[in-house]
Design an enzyme around this catalytic site. Structure first.
Site, short mmCIF file in Angstrom:
data_model
loop_
_atom_site.label_atom_id
_atom_site.label_comp_id
_atom_site.label_asym_id
_atom_site.label_seq_id
_atom_site.Cartn_x
_atom_site.Cartn_y
_atom_site.Cartn_z
N GLY A 25 0.72 -1.16 0.09
CA GLY A 25 -0.06 -0.14 -0.16
C GLY A 25 0.94 1.20 -0.08
N HIS A 26 1.85 1.34 -0.54
CA HIS A 26 3.09 2.39 -0.84
C HIS A 26 2.55 3.43 -1.20
N GLY A 28 -0.65 4.90 -0.72
CA GLY A 28 -1.45 5.66 0.24
C GLY A 28 -1.05 6.49 1.16
N LEU A 29 -1.97 6.85 2.15
CA LEU A 29 -1.76 7.94 3.23
C LEU A 29 -0.56 7.45 3.92
N VAL A 30 -0.61 6.35 4.45
CA VAL A 30 0.18 5.69 5.44
C VAL A 30 1.38 5.17 4.60
N SER A 122 -6.86 -0.51 13.58
CA SER A 122 -7.33 1.06 13.60
C SER A 122 -8.24 1.34 15.04
N SER A 123 -8.19 2.37 15.59
CA SER A 123 -9.02 2.89 16.82
C SER A 123 -10.43 2.19 16.79
N CYS A 124 -11.12 1.94 15.48
CA CYS A 124 -12.43 1.72 15.30
C CYS A 124 -12.42 0.29 15.86
N TYR A 151 -15.58 -3.14 9.04
CA TYR A 151 -14.18 -2.85 8.95
C TYR A 151 -13.43 -3.28 10.05
N LYS A 155 -10.23 -5.84 10.83
CA LYS A 155 -9.16 -5.53 11.41
C LYS A 155 -9.19 -6.45 13.00
N THR A 179 -4.94 5.88 15.53
CA THR A 179 -5.96 6.78 15.84
C THR A 179 -6.21 7.53 14.13
N HIS A 194 -12.17 10.55 4.90
CA HIS A 194 -12.50 10.88 6.53
C HIS A 194 -12.78 12.67 6.66
N TRP A 217 -20.98 17.68 8.11
CA TRP A 217 -22.03 16.55 8.57
C TRP A 217 -22.12 16.44 10.13
N ASP A 284 -23.00 10.74 13.28
CA ASP A 284 -22.14 11.22 14.10
C ASP A 284 -21.02 10.27 14.14
N1 LIG Z 1 -6.35 6.70 7.10
C1 LIG Z 1 -6.87 6.89 8.62
O1 LIG Z 1 -7.35 7.57 9.28
C2 LIG Z 1 -6.47 5.39 9.25
C3 LIG Z 1 -5.86 4.32 8.60
N2 LIG Z 1 -5.48 3.24 9.19
C4 LIG Z 1 -4.81 2.14 8.78
O2 LIG Z 1 -3.84 2.34 7.98
C5 LIG Z 1 -3.76 1.58 6.60
C6 LIG Z 1 -3.44 2.60 5.60
O3 LIG Z 1 -4.53 3.26 5.39
P1 LIG Z 1 -4.50 4.71 4.63
O4 LIG Z 1 -2.96 4.70 4.19
O5 LIG Z 1 -5.39 5.77 5.14
O6 LIG Z 1 -5.43 4.09 3.16
P2 LIG Z 1 -5.18 4.38 1.53
O7 LIG Z 1 -6.38 4.32 1.06
O8 LIG Z 1 -4.78 5.90 1.89
O9 LIG Z 1 -4.10 3.49 1.11
C7 LIG Z 1 -4.27 2.35 0.92
C8 LIG Z 1 -3.65 1.53 0.00
O10 LIG Z 1 -3.81 0.26 -0.27
C9 LIG Z 1 -3.91 -0.07 -1.50
N3 LIG Z 1 -4.64 -1.17 -1.69
C10 LIG Z 1 -6.07 -1.23 -1.60
N4 LIG Z 1 -6.49 -2.41 -2.03
C11 LIG Z 1 -5.59 -3.03 -2.44
C12 LIG Z 1 -5.25 -4.28 -3.15
N5 LIG Z 1 -6.65 -5.06 -3.19
N6 LIG Z 1 -4.37 -4.67 -3.60
C13 LIG Z 1 -3.28 -3.89 -3.58
N7 LIG Z 1 -3.13 -2.77 -2.75
C14 LIG Z 1 -4.48 -2.35 -2.21
C15 LIG Z 1 -4.53 1.31 -1.95
O11 LIG Z 1 -4.17 1.33 -3.56
P3 LIG Z 1 -5.13 1.91 -4.51
O12 LIG Z 1 -5.44 3.28 -4.06
O13 LIG Z 1 -4.21 1.97 -5.98
O14 LIG Z 1 -6.16 1.10 -4.55
C16 LIG Z 1 -3.42 2.38 -1.40
O15 LIG Z 1 -2.42 2.29 -2.00
C17 LIG Z 1 -4.84 0.94 6.79
O16 LIG Z 1 -4.65 -0.81 7.24
C18 LIG Z 1 -5.97 1.48 7.56
O17 LIG Z 1 -6.93 0.77 8.16
C19 LIG Z 1 -5.80 3.15 10.59
C20 LIG Z 1 -6.32 4.35 11.33
C21 LIG Z 1 -6.84 5.29 10.68
C1 LIG Z 2 -10.17 6.11 11.19
C2 LIG Z 2 -11.78 5.84 11.32
O1 LIG Z 2 -12.53 6.43 10.42
C3 LIG Z 2 -13.63 6.04 10.47
O2 LIG Z 2 -14.24 6.52 11.46
P1 LIG Z 2 -14.64 8.20 11.83
O3 LIG Z 2 -13.59 8.61 12.70
O4 LIG Z 2 -16.16 8.43 12.34
O5 LIG Z 2 -14.44 8.82 10.50
P2 LIG Z 2 -14.75 10.15 9.65
O6 LIG Z 2 -13.46 11.04 9.91
O7 LIG Z 2 -15.39 9.70 8.52
O8 LIG Z 2 -15.84 10.86 10.77
C4 LIG Z 2 -15.53 11.42 11.73
C5 LIG Z 2 -16.76 12.46 12.13
O9 LIG Z 2 -16.53 13.61 11.39
C6 LIG Z 2 -17.95 14.11 10.84
N1 LIG Z 2 -17.74 14.67 9.80
C7 LIG Z 2 -18.20 16.12 9.46
N2 LIG Z 2 -18.29 16.33 8.12
C8 LIG Z 2 -17.64 15.05 7.43
C9 LIG Z 2 -17.35 14.96 6.24
O10 LIG Z 2 -17.56 15.87 5.42
N3 LIG Z 2 -16.82 13.80 5.97
C10 LIG Z 2 -16.86 12.75 7.04
N4 LIG Z 2 -16.18 11.54 6.52
N5 LIG Z 2 -16.98 13.14 8.16
C11 LIG Z 2 -17.42 14.39 8.43
C12 LIG Z 2 -18.89 12.85 10.87
O11 LIG Z 2 -20.05 13.08 11.02
C13 LIG Z 2 -18.16 12.01 12.09
O12 LIG Z 2 -18.95 12.52 13.12
C14 LIG Z 2 -13.95 4.71 10.32
O13 LIG Z 2 -13.00 4.64 8.73
C15 LIG Z 2 -13.25 4.11 10.92
O14 LIG Z 2 -13.34 2.62 10.70
C16 LIG Z 2 -11.84 4.55 11.52
O15 LIG Z 2 -10.97 3.75 11.68
#
Ligand SMILES: NC(=O)C1=CN([C@@H]2O[C@H](COP(=O)(O)OP(=O)(O)OC[C@H]3O[C@@H](n4cnc5c(N)ncnc54)[C@H](OP(=O)(O)O)[C@@H]3O)[C@@H](O)[C@H]2O)C=CC1
Ligand SMILES: C[C@H]1O[C@H](OP(=O)(O)OP(=O)(O)OC[C@H]2O[C@@H](n3cnc4c(=O)[nH]c(N)nc43)[C@H](O)[C@@H]2O)[C@@H](O)[C@@H](O)C1=O
Length: 324
Positions: A25-26, A28-30, A122-124, A151, A155, A179, A194, A217, A284
């Site tokens: 997943g190189h 992506g965000l993380v 994830s914290s979820c 999800y 996890k 988180t 998010h 929202w 929420d």
């Molecule tokens: N973002 C957040 O707030 C949080 C994230 N995490 C965890 O961190 C990790 C990374 O999340 P994040 O970086 O945000 O997610 P992103 O969606 O930014 O990145 C995910 C990556 O995984 C790749 N991917 C998805 N499906 C496949 C597949 N079938 N085969 C190969 N690659 C795949 C995507 O590629 P492509 O886009 O090309 O599909 C992308 O590069 C996850 O495990 C997530 O649960 C945990 C807590 C919070």
């Molecule tokens: C990382 C975490 O992320 C997710 O859980 P979450 O924290 O609830 O996610 P969220 O960031 O989307 O929302 C947080 C809050 O924000 C409010 N909110 C306002 N306005 C917008 C808005 O425009 N978009 C979104 N998405 N939310 C909004 C929304 O109503 C809610 O109260 C899951 O993936 C979970 O599995 C997980 O791991």
């Protein structure tokens, strides 16, 4: 089945910068933050595959990849990820894709001799009404938040799989529970992202258009903890070097804000001067999910980037890379 060698005498994660490290997943965000961090540390042998090059839901392809590449370390940052609306709308995708990816990668990593793997949850994973701040042992002590329970179940299964392979095979698989994360290369999709990137994009577009108001929202009352993704990447490297335990580890900032406070902060950083309008027809989600990250702090790691500085950093990246 050839398991991993787990001798304590083999070099630690940081000691061999030529070690082959698969960052799943190189792009992506993380994943992209982890690649930045590893390259800055001087690692020269990262093994990277895009989703198109290697679909991690396809077990045979994953096993052929591991047989051919034989990475020494794996950091699993590939997953199906999204905000509250995406989780609530596509439950089958969130449970099926994540179970497939993690099961394929964790098993193949063990089978083909990977020395250490880090899985990201994830914290979820914690109950909707867990004690706050949430300790690691709150896992499975109560019902989950319905908007993302699919999800969360995936996890939790990932955590359990890492534990099971340590118990049965004495294999070094560990789990980190970040988180809510944000930063460069986040997903800014208007509906599926998010909250933080969603609001940054919406405030930016409203500012450019000269709109008078922006819809946010929910009620604004839920609390969320945020961690900049560069801090997470630092924590992941720290865990790869310094942690090899059975239990998962919380990785948080220890600081929370209400969604209303976050919206006001993003509004200020973006420079939008209009009104906020609250759409209470949107969910929420969990009222609060502040994690207790004292276990990781006790091992010697703490985050460095404040939310305000992180927002400024993310918005400059957005302006250079995303804005329409
Ligand atoms: N973002 C957040 O707030 C949080 C994230 N995490 C965890 O961190 C990790 C990374 O999340 P994040 O970086 O945000 O997610 P992103 O969606 O930014 O990145 C995910 C990556 O995984 C790749 N991917 C998805 N499906 C496949 C597949 N079938 N085969 C190969 N690659 C795949 C995507 O590629 P492509 O886009 O090309 O599909 C992308 O590069 C996850 O495990 C997530 O649960 C945990 C807590 C919070
Ligand atoms: C990382 C975490 O992320 C997710 O859980 P979450 O924290 O609830 O996610 P969220 O960031 O989307 O929302 C947080 C809050 O924000 C409010 N909110 C306002 N306005 C917008 C808005 O425009 N978009 C979104 N998405 N939310 C909004 C929304 O109503 C809610 O109260 C899951 O993936 C979970 O599995 C997980 O791991």
């Amino acid at each position: 089945m050839s398991g991993a060698n787990n001798d304590a005498t083999s070099p630690s994660f940081l000691s061999d910068k030529s070690a082959r490290i698969f960052v799943a997943g190189h792009r992506g965000l993380v994943g992209s933050a982890i690649v930045r961090k590893l390259q800055a540390l001087g690692f020269t042998n990262l093994v990277l595959r895009t989703h198109v090059e290697l679909d991690l839901t396809r077990q045979a392809d994953v096993e052929s990849f591991f047989a051919a590449e034989k990475p020494r370390f794996v950091i699993l940052a590939a997953a199906k990820v999204g905000g509250i609306h995406a989780n609530n709308t596509y439950p089958a995708d969130f449970i099926a894709v994540n179970l497939q990816i993690q099961t394929n990668v964790i098993h193949a990593a063990y089978r083909f001799g990977v020395k250490k793997l880090l899985f990201l949850g994830s914290s979820c994973i914690y109950p909707k009404f867990a004690p706050q701040p949430i300790p690691e042992n709150a896992l499975l002590t109560g019902p989950l938040e319905p908007t993302n329970e699919w999800y969360a179940i995936a996890k939790i299964a990932g955590i359990k799989m890492c534990q099971a392979y340590r118990i049965q095979y004495n294999w070094d698989a560990i789990s980190g529970m970040p988180t809510n994360l944000y930063g460069p290369h986040d997903n800014f999709h208007p509906e599926n992202s998010h909250v933080l990137p969603a609001l940054m994009r919406r405030f930016h577009e409203a500012k450019v258009k000269g709109a008078e108001e922006v819809v946010v929202w929910g009620t604004g009352s839920p609390l969320r903890e945020f961690l900049h993704v560069d801090d997470l990447a630092d924590g992941v490297v720290f865990m790869m070097e310094s942690y090899s335990g059975l239990e998962h580890v919380n990785v948080g900032s220890g600081k929370e804000v209400t969604i209303k406070e976050l919206a006001e902060l993003v509004k200020e950083v973006v420079g939008f001067e209009g009104r906020l309008v609250w759409d209470s027809t949107k969910p929420d989600g969990t009222p609060r999910k502040l994690m207790d990250s004292s276990k990781l702090a006790g091992l010697g790691w703490t985050p460095k980037i404040s939310l305000k500085d992180g927002l400024v950093d993310t918005y400059s990246w957005y302006l250079e890379n995303v804005k329409q």
